[in-house]
Design a protein around this motif. Structure first.
Motif, PDB file in Angstrom:
ATOM      1  N   GLU A  69       0.825  -1.204   0.000  1.00 37.15           N
ATOM      2  CA  GLU A  69       0.000   0.000   0.000  1.00 37.15           C
ATOM      3  C   GLU A  69       0.861   1.257   0.000  1.00 37.15           C
ATOM      4  O   GLU A  69       0.593   2.217  -0.743  1.00 37.15           O
ATOM      5  CB  GLU A  69      -0.900  -0.035   1.233  1.00 37.15           C
ATOM      6  CG  GLU A  69      -1.960   1.032   1.287  1.00 37.15           C
ATOM      7  CD  GLU A  69      -2.837   0.874   2.514  1.00 37.15           C
ATOM      8  OE1 GLU A  69      -2.863   1.808   3.332  1.00 37.15           O
ATOM      9  OE2 GLU A  69      -3.469  -0.197   2.651  1.00 37.15           O
ATOM     10  N   LEU A  70       1.917   1.251   0.810  1.00 34.53           N
ATOM     11  CA  LEU A  70       2.817   2.397   0.894  1.00 34.53           C
ATOM     12  C   LEU A  70       3.554   2.624  -0.420  1.00 34.53           C
ATOM     13  O   LEU A  70       3.681   3.762  -0.891  1.00 34.53           O
ATOM     14  CB  LEU A  70       3.811   2.182   2.032  1.00 34.53           C
ATOM     15  CG  LEU A  70       4.858   3.280   2.257  1.00 34.53           C
ATOM     16  CD1 LEU A  70       4.172   4.597   2.609  1.00 34.53           C
ATOM     17  CD2 LEU A  70       5.828   2.873   3.364  1.00 34.53           C
ATOM     18  N   LEU A  71       4.037   1.551  -1.028  1.00 37.31           N
ATOM     19  CA  LEU A  71       4.789   1.662  -2.284  1.00 37.31           C
ATOM     20  C   LEU A  71       3.914   2.198  -3.415  1.00 37.31           C
ATOM     21  O   LEU A  71       4.345   3.049  -4.206  1.00 37.31           O
ATOM     22  CB  LEU A  71       5.370   0.299  -2.664  1.00 37.31           C
ATOM     23  CG  LEU A  71       6.519  -0.216  -1.797  1.00 37.31           C
ATOM     24  CD1 LEU A  71       6.831  -1.675  -2.124  1.00 37.31           C
ATOM     25  CD2 LEU A  71       7.757   0.644  -1.998  1.00 37.31           C
ATOM     26  N   ILE A  72       2.673   1.709  -3.490  1.00 37.08           N
ATOM     27  CA  ILE A  72       1.768   2.199  -4.529  1.00 37.08           C
ATOM     28  C   ILE A  72       1.492   3.686  -4.325  1.00 37.08           C
ATOM     29  O   ILE A  72       1.515   4.477  -5.285  1.00 37.08           O
ATOM     30  CB  ILE A  72       0.454   1.392  -4.521  1.00 37.08           C
ATOM     31  CG1 ILE A  72       0.714  -0.043  -4.987  1.00 37.08           C
ATOM     32  CG2 ILE A  72      -0.595   2.056  -5.421  1.00 37.08           C
ATOM     33  CD1 ILE A  72      -0.481  -0.963  -4.845  1.00 37.08           C
ATOM     34  N   ALA A  73       1.247   4.087  -3.086  1.00 36.70           N
ATOM     35  CA  ALA A  73       0.973   5.500  -2.796  1.00 36.70           C
ATOM     36  C   ALA A  73       2.149   6.379  -3.206  1.00 36.70           C
ATOM     37  O   ALA A  73       1.950   7.475  -3.756  1.00 36.70           O
ATOM     38  CB  ALA A  73       0.657   5.674  -1.312  1.00 36.70           C
ATOM     39  N   ARG A  74       3.365   5.910  -2.965  1.00 35.49           N
ATOM     40  CA  ARG A  74       4.552   6.692  -3.346  1.00 35.49           C
ATOM     41  C   ARG A  74       4.617   6.887  -4.858  1.00 35.49           C
ATOM     42  O   ARG A  74       4.938   7.978  -5.349  1.00 35.49           O
ATOM     43  CB  ARG A  74       5.820   5.992  -2.847  1.00 35.49           C
ATOM     44  CG  ARG A  74       6.046   6.112  -1.354  1.00 35.49           C
ATOM     45  CD  ARG A  74       7.274   5.320  -0.933  1.00 35.49           C
ATOM     46  NE  ARG A  74       7.514   5.408   0.506  1.00 35.49           N
ATOM     47  CZ  ARG A  74       8.425   4.693   1.146  1.00 35.49           C
ATOM     48  NH1 ARG A  74       9.188   3.819   0.480  1.00 35.49           N
ATOM     49  NH2 ARG A  74       8.580   4.833   2.457  1.00 35.49           N
ATOM     50  N   HIS A  75       4.299   5.833  -5.607  1.00 40.22           N
ATOM     51  CA  HIS A  75       4.347   5.937  -7.065  1.00 40.22           C
ATOM     52  C   HIS A  75       3.232   6.826  -7.596  1.00 40.22           C
ATOM     53  O   HIS A  75       3.454   7.605  -8.547  1.00 40.22           O
ATOM     54  CB  HIS A  75       4.267   4.541  -7.693  1.00 40.22           C
ATOM     55  CG  HIS A  75       5.533   3.751  -7.540  1.00 40.22           C
ATOM     56  ND1 HIS A  75       6.716   4.112  -8.146  1.00 40.22           N
ATOM     57  CD2 HIS A  75       5.797   2.617  -6.852  1.00 40.22           C
ATOM     58  CE1 HIS A  75       7.658   3.237  -7.845  1.00 40.22           C
ATOM     59  NE2 HIS A  75       7.129   2.321  -7.049  1.00 40.22           N
ATOM     60  N   ILE A  76       2.048   6.753  -7.002  1.00 39.90           N
ATOM     61  CA  ILE A  76       0.958   7.637  -7.408  1.00 39.90           C
ATOM     62  C   ILE A  76       1.329   9.092  -7.134  1.00 39.90           C
ATOM     63  O   ILE A  76       1.051   9.991  -7.933  1.00 39.90           O
ATOM     64  CB  ILE A  76      -0.351   7.268  -6.672  1.00 39.90           C
ATOM     65  CG1 ILE A  76      -0.816   5.862  -7.063  1.00 39.90           C
ATOM     66  CG2 ILE A  76      -1.442   8.295  -6.960  1.00 39.90           C
ATOM     67  CD1 ILE A  76      -1.193   5.710  -8.525  1.00 39.90           C
ATOM     68  N   HIS A  77       1.973   9.307  -6.008  1.00 39.66           N
ATOM     69  CA  HIS A  77       2.452  10.650  -5.652  1.00 39.66           C
ATOM     70  C   HIS A  77       3.369  11.194  -6.750  1.00 39.66           C
ATOM     71  O   HIS A  77       3.226  12.346  -7.198  1.00 39.66           O
ATOM     72  CB  HIS A  77       3.192  10.565  -4.311  1.00 39.66           C
ATOM     73  CG  HIS A  77       3.652  11.890  -3.767  1.00 39.66           C
ATOM     74  ND1 HIS A  77       4.829  12.481  -4.180  1.00 39.66           N
ATOM     75  CD2 HIS A  77       3.097  12.725  -2.837  1.00 39.66           C
ATOM     76  CE1 HIS A  77       4.990  13.627  -3.534  1.00 39.66           C
ATOM     77  NE2 HIS A  77       3.953  13.795  -2.710  1.00 39.66           N
ATOM     78  N   LYS A  78       4.296  10.373  -7.225  1.00 37.61           N
ATOM     79  CA  LYS A  78       5.225  10.800  -8.281  1.00 37.61           C
ATOM     80  C   LYS A  78       4.490  11.084  -9.586  1.00 37.61           C
ATOM     81  O   LYS A  78       4.804  12.043 -10.296  1.00 37.61           O
ATOM     82  CB  LYS A  78       6.283   9.721  -8.493  1.00 37.61           C
ATOM     83  CG  LYS A  78       7.257   9.571  -7.331  1.00 37.61           C
ATOM     84  CD  LYS A  78       8.251   8.445  -7.584  1.00 37.61           C
ATOM     85  CE  LYS A  78       9.194   8.268  -6.409  1.00 37.61           C
ATOM     86  NZ  LYS A  78      10.155   7.151  -6.635  1.00 37.61           N
ATOM     87  N   ILE A  79       3.509  10.242  -9.917  1.00 36.88           N
ATOM     88  CA  ILE A  79       2.739  10.449 -11.139  1.00 36.88           C
ATOM     89  C   ILE A  79       1.993  11.777 -11.083  1.00 36.88           C
ATOM     90  O   ILE A  79       1.972  12.542 -12.062  1.00 36.88           O
ATOM     91  CB  ILE A  79       1.751   9.287 -11.354  1.00 36.88           C
ATOM     92  CG1 ILE A  79       2.500   8.011 -11.728  1.00 36.88           C
ATOM     93  CG2 ILE A  79       0.719   9.632 -12.445  1.00 36.88           C
ATOM     94  CD1 ILE A  79       1.649   6.768 -11.730  1.00 36.88           C
ATOM     95  N   MET A  80       1.407  12.080  -9.942  1.00 36.66           N
ATOM     96  CA  MET A  80       0.660  13.322  -9.806  1.00 36.66           C
ATOM     97  C   MET A  80       1.561  14.537  -9.958  1.00 36.66           C
ATOM     98  O   MET A  80       1.181  15.540 -10.573  1.00 36.66           O
ATOM     99  CB  MET A  80      -0.059  13.349  -8.456  1.00 36.66           C
ATOM    100  CG  MET A  80      -1.182  12.317  -8.355  1.00 36.66           C
ATOM    101  SD  MET A  80      -1.967  12.266  -6.724  1.00 36.66           S
ATOM    102  CE  MET A  80      -2.779  13.866  -6.690  1.00 36.66           C
ATOM    103  N   ILE A  81       2.772  14.450  -9.432  1.00 31.71           N
ATOM    104  CA  ILE A  81       3.728  15.545  -9.586  1.00 31.71           C
ATOM    105  C   ILE A  81       4.115  15.706 -11.054  1.00 31.71           C
ATOM    106  O   ILE A  81       4.204  16.826 -11.583  1.00 31.71           O
ATOM    107  CB  ILE A  81       4.973  15.304  -8.712  1.00 31.71           C
ATOM    108  CG1 ILE A  81       4.608  15.460  -7.226  1.00 31.71           C
ATOM    109  CG2 ILE A  81       6.104  16.270  -9.089  1.00 31.71           C
ATOM    110  CD1 ILE A  81       5.728  15.104  -6.274  1.00 31.71           C
ATOM    111  N   LEU A  82       4.328  14.567 -11.754  1.00 35.72           N
ATOM    112  CA  LEU A  82       4.665  14.629 -13.182  1.00 35.72           C
ATOM    113  C   LEU A  82       3.531  15.205 -14.019  1.00 35.72           C
ATOM    114  O   LEU A  82       3.753  15.763 -15.094  1.00 35.72           O
ATOM    115  CB  LEU A  82       5.033  13.229 -13.685  1.00 35.72           C
ATOM    116  CG  LEU A  82       6.376  12.686 -13.180  1.00 35.72           C
ATOM    117  CD1 LEU A  82       6.539  11.217 -13.538  1.00 35.72           C
ATOM    118  CD2 LEU A  82       7.527  13.504 -13.756  1.00 35.72           C
TER     119      LEU A  82
END
Length: 221
Positions: free
Chosen positions: A37-50
């Motif tokens: 769950e934590l790893l997915i959230a981190r990647h979604i965070h990066k996508i949103m910034i991009l």
């Protein structure tokens, strides 16, 4: 090592043998759910910034966590066989050999090519031999396999084969009709088209009268 129910293992192994299981990486099965769950959230965070979104905004800052939990616990919960429904069977002591049909089963899935919603309904029927399954379990099996990144053709075959192996009969039929938002909301943007897939086994395939009876019941209001 994660352990699944007898029915879940039977369904999973049968689909693997038929080359109809979803492309799931075995090495990820033992990752702790909280860590996943934590790893997915981190990647979604990066996508949103991009995407140039302000992740500090009150409306957006919890979005990565919401999406992560939604992926794992809801819309992709069918990727994990620990969520396979508990199946209730009864012996066919009445020697019933008439068609049992469940129609208008709600389906909400996700296109594996674009990660966008596909939704619709399914009609499932079977002619019992030695076992009868609890009616709600048919709905639950259908919905379990829809809770994945999917293609409709595979989903239709998966439901048919899993019901065949669990019920120990070839006499199963299914029709799936779905709207694909990857067609409606992008690309060709055709808001009117639906996609229909079907699969027939046993007497539903070989006996035209039984197949016609299936369509008659399916189309009856």
């Amino acid at each position: 090592m994660i352990r699944f129910s007898k029915e879940a293992n039977l369904a999973h192994n049968t689909l693997l043998k038929r080359n109809l299981e979803n492309p799931i990486l075995k090495e990820y099965n033992d990752i702790n759910e909280k860590e996943r769950e934590l790893l997915i959230a981190r990647h979604i965070h990066k996508i949103m910034i991009l995407l140039q979104l302000d992740i500090t905004n009150d409306s957006l800052k919890k979005t990565p966590d919401r999406i992560s939990k939604m992926y794992i616990n809801e819309i992709f919960s069918g990727l994990n066989y620990k969520n396979f429904p508990k199946i209730t069977f009864v012996d066919n002591k009445l020697n019933s050999n008439e068609m049992i049909l469940v129609k208008n089963i709600v389906l909400i899935s996700t296109c594996e090519h674009h990660f966008i919603t596909i939704n619709g309904k399914a009609t499932v029927a079977y002619i019992p031999k030695n076992k009868i399954i609890g009616l709600s379990k048919i709905n639950r099996i259908v919905q379990f396999y829809s809770k994945r990144p999917q293609i409709q053709e595979r989903l239709t075959k998966q439901i048919l084969i899993v019901l065949q192996v669990l019920l120990e009969t070839e006499n199963v039929a299914i029709i799936v009709e779905m709207e694909h938002f990857c067609v409606k909301a992008r690309g060709v943007c055709d808001v009117n088209s639906n996609t229909i897939t079907s699969s027939f086994g046993g007497l539903f395939y070989s006996n035209k009268n039984i197949r016609d009876d299936f369509f008659l019941h399916k189309n009856t209001i």
